[in-house]
Design a protein around this motif. Structure first.
Motif, PDB file in Angstrom:
ATOM      1  N   LYS B  90       0.874  -1.378   0.114  1.00  0.00           N
ATOM      2  CA  LYS B  90      -0.334   0.272   0.353  1.00  0.00           C
ATOM      3  C   LYS B  90       1.300   1.041   0.248  1.00  0.00           C
ATOM      4  CE  LYS B  90      -2.702   2.727   2.707  1.00  0.00           C
ATOM      5  NZ  LYS B  90      -3.677   3.589   2.116  1.00  0.00           N
ATOM      6  N   GLU B  91       1.773   1.009   1.337  1.00  0.00           N
ATOM      7  CA  GLU B  91       2.770   2.028   1.582  1.00  0.00           C
ATOM      8  C   GLU B  91       4.009   2.083  -0.189  1.00  0.00           C
ATOM      9  OE1 GLU B  91       2.428   4.474   3.394  1.00  0.00           O
ATOM     10  OE2 GLU B  91       3.576   5.846   2.573  1.00  0.00           O
ATOM     11  N   ALA B  92       4.221   1.570  -0.321  1.00  0.00           N
ATOM     12  CA  ALA B  92       5.043   1.137  -2.321  1.00  0.00           C
ATOM     13  C   ALA B  92       4.343   1.861  -3.406  1.00  0.00           C
ATOM     14  CB  ALA B  92       5.579   0.405  -1.850  1.00  0.00           C
ATOM     15  N   TYR B  93       3.619   1.943  -3.487  1.00  0.00           N
ATOM     16  CA  TYR B  93       2.797   1.265  -4.655  1.00  0.00           C
ATOM     17  C   TYR B  93       1.145   2.589  -4.690  1.00  0.00           C
ATOM     18  CZ  TYR B  93       4.930  -2.136  -6.193  1.00  0.00           C
ATOM     19  OH  TYR B  93       5.384  -3.399  -6.549  1.00  0.00           O
ATOM     20  N   LYS B  94       1.523   3.226  -3.672  1.00  0.00           N
ATOM     21  CA  LYS B  94       0.999   4.819  -2.955  1.00  0.00           C
ATOM     22  C   LYS B  94       0.571   5.699  -4.542  1.00  0.00           C
ATOM     23  CE  LYS B  94      -0.067   6.983   1.209  1.00  0.00           C
ATOM     24  NZ  LYS B  94       0.760   6.917   1.648  1.00  0.00           N
ATOM     25  N   SER B  95       2.019   6.204  -5.164  1.00  0.00           N
ATOM     26  CA  SER B  95       1.669   6.511  -6.357  1.00  0.00           C
ATOM     27  C   SER B  95       1.338   6.407  -7.782  1.00  0.00           C
ATOM     28  CB  SER B  95       3.319   7.375  -6.789  1.00  0.00           C
ATOM     29  OG  SER B  95       3.863   6.331  -6.459  1.00  0.00           O
ATOM     30  N   GLU B  96       1.299   4.654  -7.607  1.00  0.00           N
ATOM     31  CA  GLU B  96       0.723   3.709  -9.204  1.00  0.00           C
ATOM     32  C   GLU B  96      -1.092   3.366  -9.100  1.00  0.00           C
ATOM     33  OE1 GLU B  96       3.486   2.697 -10.425  1.00  0.00           O
ATOM     34  OE2 GLU B  96       5.361   2.967  -9.445  1.00  0.00           O
ATOM     35  N   ASN B  97      -1.310   3.821  -7.703  1.00  0.00           N
ATOM     36  CA  ASN B  97      -3.190   4.213  -8.216  1.00  0.00           C
ATOM     37  C   ASN B  97      -3.587   2.357  -8.043  1.00  0.00           C
ATOM     38  OD1 ASN B  97      -4.798   5.945  -8.406  1.00  0.00           O
ATOM     39  ND2 ASN B  97      -4.757   5.237 -11.129  1.00  0.00           N
ATOM     40  N   VAL B  98      -2.242   2.220  -6.925  1.00  0.00           N
ATOM     41  CA  VAL B  98      -2.745   1.022  -5.575  1.00  0.00           C
ATOM     42  C   VAL B  98      -3.290   0.397  -4.883  1.00  0.00           C
ATOM     43  CG1 VAL B  98      -2.029  -1.425  -5.146  1.00  0.00           C
ATOM     44  CG2 VAL B  98      -1.005  -0.282  -7.389  1.00  0.00           C
ATOM     45  N   GLU B  99      -4.559  -0.185  -4.526  1.00  0.00           N
ATOM     46  CA  GLU B  99      -5.086   0.314  -3.215  1.00  0.00           C
ATOM     47  C   GLU B  99      -5.662  -1.526  -2.889  1.00  0.00           C
ATOM     48  OE1 GLU B  99      -8.880   2.507  -2.276  1.00  0.00           O
ATOM     49  OE2 GLU B  99      -8.194   3.719  -2.942  1.00  0.00           O
ATOM     50  N   VAL B 100      -5.150  -1.358  -1.505  1.00  0.00           N
ATOM     51  CA  VAL B 100      -5.144  -2.469  -1.011  1.00  0.00           C
ATOM     52  C   VAL B 100      -6.606  -2.479   0.224  1.00  0.00           C
ATOM     53  CG1 VAL B 100      -4.431  -3.965   1.053  1.00  0.00           C
ATOM     54  CG2 VAL B 100      -2.662  -2.649  -0.765  1.00  0.00           C
ATOM     55  N   LEU B 101      -7.260  -3.515   0.404  1.00  0.00           N
ATOM     56  CA  LEU B 101      -8.475  -3.922   0.812  1.00  0.00           C
ATOM     57  C   LEU B 101      -8.273  -5.797   1.564  1.00  0.00           C
ATOM     58  CD1 LEU B 101     -11.412  -2.788   2.322  1.00  0.00           C
ATOM     59  CD2 LEU B 101     -11.803  -4.526  -0.195  1.00  0.00           C
ATOM     60  N   LEU B 102      -8.616  -5.218   2.946  1.00  0.00           N
ATOM     61  CA  LEU B 102      -8.228  -6.473   3.961  1.00  0.00           C
ATOM     62  C   LEU B 102      -9.848  -6.886   4.437  1.00  0.00           C
ATOM     63  CD1 LEU B 102      -4.735  -4.887   5.965  1.00  0.00           C
ATOM     64  CD2 LEU B 102      -5.223  -6.728   3.864  1.00  0.00           C
ATOM     65  N   VAL B 103     -10.457  -7.934   3.963  1.00  0.00           N
ATOM     66  CA  VAL B 103     -11.127  -8.428   4.447  1.00  0.00           C
ATOM     67  C   VAL B 103     -11.048  -9.562   5.124  1.00  0.00           C
ATOM     68  CG1 VAL B 103     -13.164  -9.272   2.836  1.00  0.00           C
ATOM     69  CG2 VAL B 103     -12.016  -7.840   1.679  1.00  0.00           C
ATOM     70  N   SER B 104     -11.708  -8.594   6.842  1.00  0.00           N
ATOM     71  CA  SER B 104     -11.766  -9.788   8.049  1.00  0.00           C
ATOM     72  C   SER B 104     -12.633 -10.478   7.934  1.00  0.00           C
ATOM     73  CB  SER B 104     -11.623  -8.973   8.896  1.00  0.00           C
ATOM     74  OG  SER B 104     -11.838  -9.780   9.910  1.00  0.00           O
ATOM     75  N   LEU B 105     -12.513 -12.333   8.746  1.00  0.00           N
ATOM     76  CA  LEU B 105     -13.459 -12.858   8.541  1.00  0.00           C
ATOM     77  C   LEU B 105     -13.692 -13.363  10.274  1.00  0.00           C
ATOM     78  CD1 LEU B 105     -12.706 -14.681   5.088  1.00  0.00           C
ATOM     79  CD2 LEU B 105     -15.299 -13.901   5.996  1.00  0.00           C
ATOM     80  N   ASP B 106     -13.245 -12.388  10.860  1.00  0.00           N
ATOM     81  CA  ASP B 106     -13.070 -12.741  12.024  1.00  0.00           C
ATOM     82  C   ASP B 106     -15.064 -13.105  12.446  1.00  0.00           C
ATOM     83  OD1 ASP B 106     -10.594 -11.912  14.019  1.00  0.00           O
ATOM     84  OD2 ASP B 106     -10.447 -11.276  11.913  1.00  0.00           O
ATOM     85  N   PHE B 107     -15.232 -13.688  13.368  1.00  0.00           N
ATOM     86  CA  PHE B 107     -16.244 -13.774  14.054  1.00  0.00           C
ATOM     87  C   PHE B 107     -17.347 -12.476  14.020  1.00  0.00           C
ATOM     88  CE2 PHE B 107     -15.634 -18.307  14.914  1.00  0.00           C
ATOM     89  CZ  PHE B 107     -15.444 -19.080  13.499  1.00  0.00           C
ATOM     90  N   PRO B 108     -18.232 -12.103  14.044  1.00  0.00           N
ATOM     91  CA  PRO B 108     -18.557 -10.965  15.164  1.00  0.00           C
ATOM     92  C   PRO B 108     -18.514 -10.742  16.433  1.00  0.00           C
ATOM     93  CG  PRO B 108     -20.339 -12.299  13.114  1.00  0.00           C
ATOM     94  CD  PRO B 108     -18.848 -13.338  13.697  1.00  0.00           C
ATOM     95  N   LYS B 109     -18.266 -11.992  17.101  1.00  0.00           N
ATOM     96  CA  LYS B 109     -17.775 -11.721  18.592  1.00  0.00           C
ATOM     97  C   LYS B 109     -16.746 -11.032  19.402  1.00  0.00           C
ATOM     98  CE  LYS B 109     -17.701 -16.751  19.737  1.00  0.00           C
ATOM     99  NZ  LYS B 109     -18.020 -17.956  19.762  1.00  0.00           N
ATOM    100  N   GLN B 110     -15.891 -10.942  18.047  1.00  0.00           N
ATOM    101  CA  GLN B 110     -14.089 -11.028  17.764  1.00  0.00           C
ATOM    102  C   GLN B 110     -14.721  -9.895  17.558  1.00  0.00           C
ATOM    103  OE1 GLN B 110     -13.324 -12.521  19.638  1.00  0.00           O
ATOM    104  NE2 GLN B 110     -13.445 -14.793  19.692  1.00  0.00           N
ATOM    105  N   TYR B 111     -15.248  -8.985  16.994  1.00  0.00           N
ATOM    106  CA  TYR B 111     -14.825  -6.969  16.421  1.00  0.00           C
ATOM    107  C   TYR B 111     -14.425  -6.581  17.283  1.00  0.00           C
ATOM    108  CZ  TYR B 111     -17.765  -8.964  12.090  1.00  0.00           C
ATOM    109  OH  TYR B 111     -18.463  -9.023  11.027  1.00  0.00           O
ATOM    110  N   GLU B 112     -15.510  -6.589  18.140  1.00  0.00           N
ATOM    111  CA  GLU B 112     -14.449  -4.934  19.196  1.00  0.00           C
ATOM    112  C   GLU B 112     -13.670  -6.337  20.366  1.00  0.00           C
ATOM    113  OE1 GLU B 112     -16.178  -2.208  20.577  1.00  0.00           O
ATOM    114  OE2 GLU B 112     -17.346  -2.645  18.851  1.00  0.00           O
ATOM    115  N   LYS B 113     -13.383  -7.383  20.104  1.00  0.00           N
ATOM    116  CA  LYS B 113     -12.289  -7.975  21.150  1.00  0.00           C
ATOM    117  C   LYS B 113     -10.798  -7.936  20.200  1.00  0.00           C
ATOM    118  CE  LYS B 113     -14.851 -11.109  23.316  1.00  0.00           C
ATOM    119  NZ  LYS B 113     -15.247 -12.712  23.244  1.00  0.00           N
ATOM    120  N   LYS B 114     -11.518  -8.842  19.084  1.00  0.00           N
ATOM    121  CA  LYS B 114      -9.696  -8.785  18.641  1.00  0.00           C
ATOM    122  C   LYS B 114      -9.148  -7.936  17.760  1.00  0.00           C
ATOM    123  CE  LYS B 114      -8.225 -13.023  20.545  1.00  0.00           C
ATOM    124  NZ  LYS B 114      -8.967 -13.856  20.603  1.00  0.00           N
TER     125      LYS B 114
END
Lengths: 206, 182
Positions: B90-114
């Protein structure tokens, strides 16, 4: 001198990369529906070796690659136990195999497996794929990963590959019990409706 | 007997004083913890939570950018190991129009805790969304027909090209793949 080191290291990298890609194309995709699954002799948590052929009365097997450490596998523990309770005496026992390398995943060592099985009261064998020779033959990629086998004249035929049901989060919200439906169909001599399903799981640790 | 009672009274008095001061202390503590809570609320990243239908648009954006979409979870050790490489991309390719999306599959009950504490602790710069859709058999093939469902997994795409990877990456390996899209 420096130049030659550069050339040698560049060559080494090229070799490494090509070795990797070659390896990748050679990866066995594992069993498809209708294939004959291999038997094995794997150590159970009670110290005994277990093979499919030990189950003389079985009509087939619910082979589940699972482990202690994957949250998805943990979410399904009680449901796996329930499957064994329901189907073992109908001829389809659950055979659980732990495919992870315990050196990489210490929570999946034999002692940890024994402790978990005791705490949860598992009534099915919980085997260690020591040396990780069996799961690649099946083509398991994750935990939990189910293979339902039917004992036929040709051998143990793969009848179903995939998930246990369609809701890992909440058993009460399950609408499709894939494994139960498949075993019920086999017991009734019917065609299995959904032979392959997919679910999120933890990659097998090598 | 008398001394005993006298002592008792003294003890009672001390206990009384202690209680009163404790109560006051508790009050100030409550206030300060409220302040802390408010601060955390301010710093806490908003977590966007989607079911697959809502999420699917992120796999098919038709603009000039290249998207690196990584499926992960805080409990997935190989995911955590490779996560810094996605941040580096993400940092190195900022100027190259690259976007990073991190899709978490954590369990909903872990959103707040983890999950949210993890994002805060590691100062994750890439956009993180949570995918909460238990019927994975329905949506895994829509991410890629090639995906067995094991984590981690990554999709790299732009409007001309698309690739799927059910594997972990070193930085060099990830960079090599991203470069193919530029």
């Amino acid at each position: 001198m420096k130049k030659s080191i550069k050339i040698v290291s560049a060559l080494a990298i090229v070799l490494l990369i090509s070795a990797f890609t070659l390896n990748k194309t050679n990866i066995n995709p594992g069993y498809q529906i209708g294939d004959i699954a291999t038997d094995f002799s794997l150590k159970n948590i009670d110290g005994n070796m277990v093979s499919l052929k030990d189950y003389k009365e079985a009509k087939g097997y619910i082979v589940i690659f699972t482990c202690n450490t994957c949250p998805y596998a943990v979410a399904y523990e009680d449901r796996v136990e329930a499957l064994n309770k329901k189907y073992a005496n109908q001829g389809y026992p659950v055979i659980a195999i732990m495919p992870n390398n315990p050196d990489v995943q210490p929570g999946d060592r034999l002692e940890a497996m024994q402790a978990r099985a005791k705490a949860k009261g598992f009534t099915f064998p919980y085997l260690m794929d020591r040396g990780q020779k069996i799961y690649p033959q099946y083509g398991a990629t994750k935990t939990p990963h189910v293979y339902i086998l039917e004992k036929t004249k040709k051998g143990n035929e793969v009848k179903y590959i995939g998930a246990i049901d369609d809701n890992y989060q909440d058993e009460a919200s399950v609408s499709k019990k894939y494994v139960e439906n498949a075993v019920d169909a086999l017991l009734q001599g019917k065609e299995i409706e959904e032979k392959e399903t997919r679910a999120i799981g933890c990659s097998i640790k090598v | 007997m008398y001394t005993f009672m006298f002592m008792n009274l003294r003890v009672l008095f001390i206990v009384f004083i202690l209680l009163v001061s404790c109560k006051q202390e508790n009050k100030t503590k409550e206030v300060s913890s409220n302040l802390v809570k408010e601060n955390v609320v301010v710093e806490k990243p908003d977590l966007e939570i989607y079911n697959f239908n809502e999420f699917e648009k992120f796999l098919h954006l038709q603009d000039d950018k290249t998207y690196v979409v990584n499926f992960w979870a805080t409990w997935c050790a190989p995911c955590i190991k490779e996560l810094p490489h996605f941040e580096e991309i993400k940092e190195a390719y900022k100027s190259e129009n690259v976007e990073v999306l991190l899709v978490s599959l954590d369990f909903p009950k872990q959103y707040e805790k983890k999950l949210i504490p993890f994002i805060v602790k590691h100062k994750i710069q890439s956009k993180v969304v949570a995918l909460d859709d238990p019927d994975s058999n329905a949506w895994i093939p829509k991410v890629s027909e090639a995906w067995s469902g094991a984590l981690p997994a990554t999709v790299i795409y732009n409007k001309d090209r698309r690739a799927f990877y059910e594997r972990s990456f070193s930085y060099e390996e990830l960079k090599t793949e991203v470069d193919k899209f530029l």
